[in-house]
Each structure stands twice: as structure tokens, then as C-alpha cells.
Design an enzyme around this catalytic site. Sequence first.
Site: not given
Length: 503
Positions: A294, A260
Site C-alpha cells: 500500500c 488504512e
Amino acid sequence: MATAIPQRQLFVAGEWRAPALGRRLPVVNPATESPIGEIPAGTAEDVDAAVAAAREALKRNRGRDWARAPGAVRAKYLRAIAAKIIERKSELARLETLDCGKPLDEAAWDMDDVAGCFEYFADLAESLDKRQNAPVSLPMENFKCYLRKEPIGVVGLITPWNYPLLMATWKVAPALAAGCTAVLKPSELASVTCLELADVCKEVGLPSGVLNIVTGLGSEAGAPLSSHPGVDKVAFTGSYETGKKIMASAAPMVKPVSLELGGKSPIVVFDDVDVEKAVEWTLFGCFWTNGQICSATSRLILHKKIAKEFQERMVAWAKNIKVSDPLEEGCRLGPVVSEGQYEKIKQFVSTAKSQGATILTGGVRPKHLEKGFYIEPTIITDVDTSMQIWREEVFGPVLCVKEFSTEEEAIELANDTHYGLAGAVLSGDRERCQRLTEEIDAGIIWVNCSQPCFCQAPWGGNKRSGFGRELGEGGIDNYLSVKQVTEYASDEPWGWYKSPSKL
């Protein structure tokens, strides 16, 4: 009175263990720039010990103690951890804030999510037993087939500093629920609450070696973990550049990884929105967690018809955000995590300005805060799609704005990125929203909001944002291997070869 940072060691085989080289790293409070404690600096030798402990725990009693134990056994420990997290919520939230600069309200919310995540995967651990031996329909009646799901083995978990305990939990909880054993390497910039998780595990009696925690530098502890031959899988959350290195280190052993990585996510705002509601969601989508997310929707793609009004209201709202010590009541933007990150963000803003962009607001240290790694919420306009500020992840409270006229243009701008983690669309037209959810190339799409996250729904991205999905029912599958079992169920011989004559 300030909460003391507990002086912990590495957590290996259920015990506290001093790092092999005896070194420690300072913990710096980003709100004051002052050292407030230390964490142990693990190295390759410590990683070896942690992996060996995890392997022993996996195989102990032929796996019956953990890997092959009933899901209800593992669920009991996960629920006990969740209960302890809630019991220690105030303490843990304060430690998180001191360590990474997150506003205390957000850190407390994170602790609720940590407990909820352990509870959720406890339920999935129990239901895993019911999913075992699922029959497979075959075209030949003389064969029977079923599937087993088994723990993938020893897993290396490498986690970031923006949600230190929560991001660790996203990996630890499903890995343990699946029956894996694990070595966790949190970011050296924010490891304090992960070491407290070790204390919680010790307190609830988690079997030794099931979870091991090695803190330290990425180059000295993270790299040896990702390349370790005794690790069966690596799960990583962090930067694109580090993700590439982890893939490369796993490749010689054909070791599975899930990644990720970063993002440069769009938020598309059409001209039919309620401006005040849309402005708040736009700012929340970029400035939440001090802009260090993120999935931050840091590229605002704004309809030209409302651009002037919308930008004026954004500036007014941004100037009203309370920027302060994150322990202060009502803080809504604290410091970024480190001096290095602070300097990097300032350079992004400076480069944008030098390339011709306009800084509508922010981009500097707040005048009332002389110490700490603080940056005012920043909005940048007159952005060209070739600019660094449009193309690269800042990981700070910086929003860039680009205008559009047509839906097609908005979609093109939204997809003008190497990343594909998330995206948002704000509009009163439900059909239009549906079209954009299908057109935007990302793993997560938010409609008329930005950043909601629930452990029941899968999380992950496309393109350079990585691959694999965490959370949701599939989150546990990240740590499971599928085994096919096929049985010949006929009394008749197979009959492929001619039987030799009997003498």
C-alpha cells in the site's frame, strides 16, 4: 517436498467450527496456478456466532478474565504467541509463500516481525496499568479528576492479502493488549497463516472467544462483520473503495472505524544522490513484496539532470532482479497474488502504453516462467499527470517516472494525488530533505530510503489513504476508550440551591 496446507475450520469460541453453510474456498498457489488446499467460507451466521463469542469473552466474570484483567495477564498470552510464532517460523513462512507468492526470504522476515509485534504490544499491555487513573489538574480545588483507559469492546478486524499474518498482527496484538476481544476476517485470497494463528492461540490456551477467526468472501463475511450491531469498532486495511463501504455500513450506528487504505506514493530523487544507492532504494520501494504494498513509492519524481543515467541504471538493475518461484533461493520477485490481480496489472500497463507512455522494461510475463501470475519488474516513462498509471494504485511491480527541474515542481508533483500514505526523498542535502518532509502531504516520510517499517513507529496516512494510526505507542489507543472520572472532594455542601427550612 511441498508443505501441505492444513485443512482448518473457522475458529470460534476457542474451538474449530465448520461453516454454517458447509462451503469451502480453494487455495491457489500463485506460482503454479494449482489448487493446494481449501479454507472455510464463513457467512453472516458464522459472523453472528463469532461476535457472540467475543462479547461473552469480554463480559465473562464481569470482565475480570480479560477486559479488566491486569495488563500482565494479557501480556503473558501475547508473549506466548510470539514464542510459538518463532518456534514455527519456517513452517509459517513456507505457508505464507505458497498462499500469496511472497519470496520465502521476505515471508521469513515477516514472521520475525509478527513475533516482534506481539512482544512490543505485550510490553504496552503491562505499561497500560501504570497509565491508569492519570490525574488531571483542575482550576477548582474542591474537585479531583482522573482518567481511565478502557477497552473499546468487541472489535472487527478486516485485513489484506499482501502481508497476511503481519497485517493481521498489526491489529490483533494491540486490540488484545488493550483488553478488547476480536473477530478477525482475513482476505479470502490469503487466509492460511491467519488460521494457523488460531492454532497457535489454541495451543497457548488463549481464553475462549478472545480471538475468533472467520474466513470467507468479503461480501459474505466481511460485510456482515463491518455492519454488525454487536461490534463496537471496525479496523480495516485494504482498498479505498472497500473502505468507503465500511464507513457507510458503520455510520448508522455511529460506530468508530480506522482505515488504512491505498496509496500512490512519490519518491523524489534529486541530482546530488549516489546514483547506484538511489537506484536500489527506488526499485526496492516499488518492487518489494512483488510490488504489492500500500505504501509503494510507485511514482518516481526524478531530477532532469540525472534522468538519462538514472533510467539506464534502473533498467540494468531491474533486469538483474531474480524473478522465480518464490520458494527458490535468491528469489527477489515472485508472482502477484491471483489471476484477477495479474490481469488488472497487465491492463494498467496496456492502458499506459495506449495513452502514449513508454515501457522502458518489463510489463510482460518472464519468458522462462510459463505458469504462475508473474510480471517482470516494469518501468514506465513519458508519463503525463492525467494518465491512469500516474493517478491510480496498481498494486504490482510497476514504477512510473516523471522528471522535474526545481524543488517547487517536485513538491507539486509529489502532492498531485488523492492519496497520502507515504513519500520518500533522496538527496545529499539534509536541509532540502527536511523541507520536503514538511511539504509532502503524507503520514509517513522516508529520507534516503523507502519502505522501512518498525512496530515502534506509528503507521497511517492522510487524504484517501485513510485515518487513524497503527503501531507505536498510539497503536494501542486505537482500541481504548477514555473515561473521565471527576469527584467532589469537599466536605462542604455544593450550595447552588437554597436548602428548604427544617420544620
